[in-house]
Design a protein around this motif. Sequence first.
Motif, PDB file in Angstrom:
ATOM      1  N   LEU A 282       8.660   3.923  61.092  1.00 20.35           N
ATOM      2  CA  LEU A 282       8.586   2.615  60.908  1.00 20.35           C
ATOM      3  C   LEU A 282       7.558   2.134  60.212  1.00 20.35           C
ATOM      4  CD1 LEU A 282       9.526   3.423  64.348  1.00 20.35           C
ATOM      5  CD2 LEU A 282      10.714   1.093  63.978  1.00 20.35           C
ATOM      6  N   ALA A 283       7.710   0.941  59.525  1.00 21.67           N
ATOM      7  CA  ALA A 283       6.641   0.259  59.099  1.00 21.67           C
ATOM      8  C   ALA A 283       6.497  -1.331  59.707  1.00 21.67           C
ATOM      9  CB  ALA A 283       6.719  -0.050  57.538  1.00 21.67           C
ATOM     10  N   LEU A 284       5.360  -1.566  60.511  1.00 29.15           N
ATOM     11  CA  LEU A 284       5.414  -2.549  61.179  1.00 29.15           C
ATOM     12  C   LEU A 284       4.095  -3.367  61.080  1.00 29.15           C
ATOM     13  CD1 LEU A 284       6.333  -0.722  64.869  1.00 29.15           C
ATOM     14  CD2 LEU A 284       7.810  -2.046  63.413  1.00 29.15           C
ATOM     15  N   PRO A 285       4.146  -4.576  61.311  1.00 28.59           N
ATOM     16  CA  PRO A 285       2.877  -5.398  61.372  1.00 28.59           C
ATOM     17  C   PRO A 285       1.835  -5.070  62.413  1.00 28.59           C
ATOM     18  CG  PRO A 285       4.609  -6.812  61.559  1.00 28.59           C
ATOM     19  CD  PRO A 285       5.405  -5.407  61.710  1.00 28.59           C
ATOM     20  N   MET A 286       0.605  -4.613  61.889  1.00 29.78           N
ATOM     21  CA  MET A 286      -0.443  -4.088  62.905  1.00 29.78           C
ATOM     22  C   MET A 286      -0.228  -4.572  64.310  1.00 29.78           C
ATOM     23  SD  MET A 286      -4.263  -3.252  61.711  1.00 29.78           S
ATOM     24  CE  MET A 286      -3.807  -2.989  60.220  1.00 29.78           C
ATOM     25  N   ASP A 287      -0.350  -6.132  64.138  1.00 23.51           N
ATOM     26  CA  ASP A 287      -0.447  -6.945  65.389  1.00 23.51           C
ATOM     27  C   ASP A 287       0.708  -6.969  66.348  1.00 23.51           C
ATOM     28  OD1 ASP A 287       1.063  -8.512  63.851  1.00 23.51           O
ATOM     29  OD2 ASP A 287       0.007 -10.291  64.542  1.00 23.51           O
ATOM     30  N   GLN A 288       2.073  -6.181  65.931  1.00 21.35           N
ATOM     31  CA  GLN A 288       3.402  -6.193  66.439  1.00 21.35           C
ATOM     32  C   GLN A 288       4.011  -4.853  66.996  1.00 21.35           C
ATOM     33  OE1 GLN A 288       5.107  -8.820  67.304  1.00 21.35           O
ATOM     34  NE2 GLN A 288       3.640 -10.129  66.692  1.00 21.35           N
ATOM     35  N   ILE A 289       2.801  -3.967  66.798  1.00 23.04           N
ATOM     36  CA  ILE A 289       3.364  -2.359  67.272  1.00 23.04           C
ATOM     37  C   ILE A 289       3.731  -2.401  68.889  1.00 23.04           C
ATOM     38  CG2 ILE A 289       2.487   0.029  67.358  1.00 23.04           C
ATOM     39  CD1 ILE A 289       0.843  -0.592  65.074  1.00 23.04           C
ATOM     40  N   GLN A 290       2.943  -2.761  69.497  1.00 23.43           N
ATOM     41  CA  GLN A 290       3.133  -2.566  70.953  1.00 23.43           C
ATOM     42  C   GLN A 290       4.621  -3.464  71.439  1.00 23.43           C
ATOM     43  OE1 GLN A 290       1.725  -0.486  73.294  1.00 23.43           O
ATOM     44  NE2 GLN A 290       3.453  -1.089  74.448  1.00 23.43           N
ATOM     45  N   THR A 291       4.647  -4.640  70.787  1.00 26.83           N
ATOM     46  CA  THR A 291       5.857  -5.396  71.040  1.00 26.83           C
ATOM     47  C   THR A 291       7.045  -4.622  70.613  1.00 26.83           C
ATOM     48  OG1 THR A 291       4.442  -7.590  70.780  1.00 26.83           O
ATOM     49  CG2 THR A 291       6.741  -7.450  70.652  1.00 26.83           C
ATOM     50  N   THR A 292       7.003  -3.939  69.546  1.00 32.31           N
ATOM     51  CA  THR A 292       8.189  -3.085  69.034  1.00 32.31           C
ATOM     52  C   THR A 292       8.297  -2.197  69.853  1.00 32.31           C
ATOM     53  OG1 THR A 292       7.615  -3.991  66.708  1.00 32.31           O
ATOM     54  CG2 THR A 292       9.198  -2.230  66.972  1.00 32.31           C
ATOM     55  N   LEU A 293       7.451  -1.423  70.362  1.00 33.18           N
ATOM     56  CA  LEU A 293       7.668  -0.101  71.227  1.00 33.18           C
ATOM     57  C   LEU A 293       8.274  -0.836  72.629  1.00 33.18           C
ATOM     58  CD1 LEU A 293       7.050   2.666  71.856  1.00 33.18           C
ATOM     59  CD2 LEU A 293       5.004   2.289  72.685  1.00 33.18           C
ATOM     60  N   ASP A 294       7.680  -1.609  73.016  1.00 28.37           N
ATOM     61  CA  ASP A 294       8.653  -2.394  74.406  1.00 28.37           C
ATOM     62  C   ASP A 294       9.951  -2.791  74.132  1.00 28.37           C
ATOM     63  OD1 ASP A 294       5.661  -1.997  75.542  1.00 28.37           O
ATOM     64  OD2 ASP A 294       5.326  -4.176  75.410  1.00 28.37           O
ATOM     65  N   ILE A 295      10.363  -3.428  72.792  1.00 25.41           N
ATOM     66  CA  ILE A 295      11.655  -3.606  72.721  1.00 25.41           C
ATOM     67  C   ILE A 295      12.621  -2.366  72.808  1.00 25.41           C
ATOM     68  CG2 ILE A 295      13.235  -4.536  70.812  1.00 25.41           C
ATOM     69  CD1 ILE A 295      10.916  -6.766  70.120  1.00 25.41           C
ATOM     70  N   PHE A 296      11.945  -1.179  72.002  1.00 29.61           N
ATOM     71  CA  PHE A 296      12.951  -0.116  72.035  1.00 29.61           C
ATOM     72  C   PHE A 296      12.921   0.668  73.364  1.00 29.61           C
ATOM     73  CE2 PHE A 296      12.338  -0.249  67.419  1.00 29.61           C
ATOM     74  CZ  PHE A 296      13.074   0.756  67.073  1.00 29.61           C
ATOM     75  N   ASN A 297      12.086   0.604  74.045  1.00 24.77           N
ATOM     76  CA  ASN A 297      11.968   1.112  75.419  1.00 24.77           C
ATOM     77  C   ASN A 297      12.754   0.228  76.455  1.00 24.77           C
ATOM     78  OD1 ASN A 297      10.428   3.334  74.846  1.00 24.77           O
ATOM     79  ND2 ASN A 297       8.472   2.380  75.384  1.00 24.77           N
ATOM     80  N   SER A 298      13.181  -0.899  76.078  1.00 24.70           N
ATOM     81  CA  SER A 298      13.787  -1.685  77.066  1.00 24.70           C
ATOM     82  C   SER A 298      15.403  -1.552  76.715  1.00 24.70           C
ATOM     83  CB  SER A 298      13.689  -3.292  76.672  1.00 24.70           C
ATOM     84  OG  SER A 298      13.741  -3.710  75.378  1.00 24.70           O
ATOM     85  N   TYR A 299      15.705  -0.913  75.684  1.00 29.57           N
ATOM     86  CA  TYR A 299      17.265  -0.689  75.331  1.00 29.57           C
ATOM     87  C   TYR A 299      17.971  -0.039  76.577  1.00 29.57           C
ATOM     88  CZ  TYR A 299      21.306   1.000  72.997  1.00 29.57           C
ATOM     89  OH  TYR A 299      22.629   1.182  72.422  1.00 29.57           O
ATOM     90  N   ASN A 300      17.376   1.367  76.901  1.00 33.04           N
ATOM     91  CA  ASN A 300      17.820   1.925  78.231  1.00 33.04           C
ATOM     92  C   ASN A 300      16.768   2.676  78.851  1.00 33.04           C
ATOM     93  OD1 ASN A 300      19.219   4.827  79.303  1.00 33.04           O
ATOM     94  ND2 ASN A 300      20.877   3.217  79.121  1.00 33.04           N
ATOM     95  N   PRO A 301      16.843   2.613  80.083  1.00 29.84           N
ATOM     96  CA  PRO A 301      15.613   3.218  80.820  1.00 29.84           C
ATOM     97  C   PRO A 301      15.558   4.649  80.729  1.00 29.84           C
ATOM     98  CG  PRO A 301      17.659   2.640  82.426  1.00 29.84           C
ATOM     99  CD  PRO A 301      17.841   2.007  81.110  1.00 29.84           C
ATOM    100  N   TYR A 302      16.662   5.449  80.284  1.00 32.12           N
ATOM    101  CA  TYR A 302      16.601   6.752  80.095  1.00 32.12           C
ATOM    102  C   TYR A 302      15.894   7.295  78.601  1.00 32.12           C
ATOM    103  CZ  TYR A 302      19.325   7.302  84.491  1.00 32.12           C
ATOM    104  OH  TYR A 302      19.833   7.315  85.747  1.00 32.12           O
ATOM    105  N   LEU A 303      16.159   6.293  77.707  1.00 32.74           N
ATOM    106  CA  LEU A 303      15.599   6.422  76.287  1.00 32.74           C
ATOM    107  C   LEU A 303      14.345   6.020  76.214  1.00 32.74           C
ATOM    108  CD1 LEU A 303      19.190   6.223  74.561  1.00 32.74           C
ATOM    109  CD2 LEU A 303      18.079   8.240  75.223  1.00 32.74           C
ATOM    110  N   GLN A 304      13.359   6.555  76.403  1.00 34.18           N
ATOM    111  CA  GLN A 304      12.110   6.161  76.303  1.00 34.18           C
ATOM    112  C   GLN A 304      11.121   6.908  74.924  1.00 34.18           C
ATOM    113  OE1 GLN A 304      10.540   3.701  78.536  1.00 34.18           O
ATOM    114  NE2 GLN A 304      12.952   3.562  78.395  1.00 34.18           N
ATOM    115  N   PHE A 305      10.395   6.299  74.482  1.00 39.59           N
ATOM    116  CA  PHE A 305       9.475   6.442  73.268  1.00 39.59           C
ATOM    117  C   PHE A 305       8.300   6.535  73.437  1.00 39.59           C
ATOM    118  CE2 PHE A 305      13.683   4.477  71.965  1.00 39.59           C
ATOM    119  CZ  PHE A 305      14.150   5.206  70.710  1.00 39.59           C
ATOM    120  N   THR A 306       7.547   7.590  72.842  1.00 35.95           N
ATOM    121  CA  THR A 306       6.483   7.498  72.558  1.00 35.95           C
ATOM    122  C   THR A 306       5.869   7.286  71.162  1.00 35.95           C
ATOM    123  OG1 THR A 306       6.407  10.086  72.013  1.00 35.95           O
ATOM    124  CG2 THR A 306       6.042   9.573  74.143  1.00 35.95           C
TER     125      THR A 306
END
Length: 416
Positions: A319-343
Amino acid sequence: MESCCGGGFGRLESALQLSPDESVQNRNRCQVVTHIQNHLTRNKSELYQAPVQKFCKEAERITKRFLAEHENVIVLESDKGKKMVIMFREDYDRKMEAPLNDTTYKIVPRDPTSNIQTTNNRFVSRLIDKPTARDLKLTTAVCPRIYGQPKAHKPDLPLRPVVLNITAPTYKLSKYVASILQQSAHGHYNVSDSFEFAKYVPTVKLPPGYVLVSFDVVSLFTNIPKDLVLRDIIMNWQSIKKVTDINLDLFLEIVEFCLDSSYFCFRGKYYVQTFGTAMGSPLSPILADLVMDTLLCTVVRLVPFPIPILKKFVDDLLLALPMDQIQTTLDIFNSYNPYLQFTIEKENDNKLPFLDTLIIRHNDQTLRTTWYSKPIASGRLMIYHYFHPTAMKMNVASNFIERVTRLSTNPGEENQ
């Protein structure tokens, strides 16, 4: 003989016959035969072997003798990098049994192969295409075995479990269903291979303030909920039904049966998988792709800014993301399903590896790629002194050079 040697002896004979003197032809022919015989004799004799050949042969002999005398030692190939790992058998068993003791797997008292095979054949008999049904029936299924490949790039050498499902009762049926889903798949973010990706990267220029990151799903196959799989099949049924005459209800029953019939044997114990998709099943990759594609289509709508690059290869995302939105994006991905978690892995010094390439981001936000080899890679292609045909050795080298060249875009540029 000419056919066996690619016409080499025929060309040699033609060259010998260029001499008008038959006695010269015969003399040269005898000399050629003598040289060939001497060459073959030298290769078979240890007296004429190259030092490297002698070393390899002696090392192989010593290794075999050592392993025969030490049954508590095993040699394994790593899951990546073509490295060999030596491990004590008790450590291997301990590391294999650790994941088998969690809630994903359950021990059953007996081999379930016969029952699963019977159920498989009942499903197959319900198919409309009778020739296909006959091909999918089984009578000689064998319980799959599980083994572990060491992850040489991680501390304490954890094992990646692999199940040889080719002997399983559901293997043919799973492969048939997978082919149907594969024909109907239209992944919006998929990358087919490294070459396609290398062509794509230089066409993109990132907006100011954007950087590159990669997301990776933790144990994707064993963490895919069955309800997500069935839901996503229903959502994509309009595309799927174009390539099959199976109705939706039967198709869902078959997929659910294949998911519930994941089992294997280890050290005389039988295990069934109670969650996720089966490791080693031909159906698992396409189901994972289906779930991941739906995940991405959903998550992208939740992200409050454009994502100029979003590419997927199995469970790896770029992904290409704004530098200050990386953690926010990761949190959105990890909120999709509790079993599908991203590093997450962030770019380092404007560089980020993805597939077999290293992506380099210039200061003007343009991108290029160069060939990349992971630090755990052994760097071994082929041992030159092995008795492979010379043409094969040259082929390996030329293919490697071509691969490096094709994966390196604008190689003359430096990081600006």
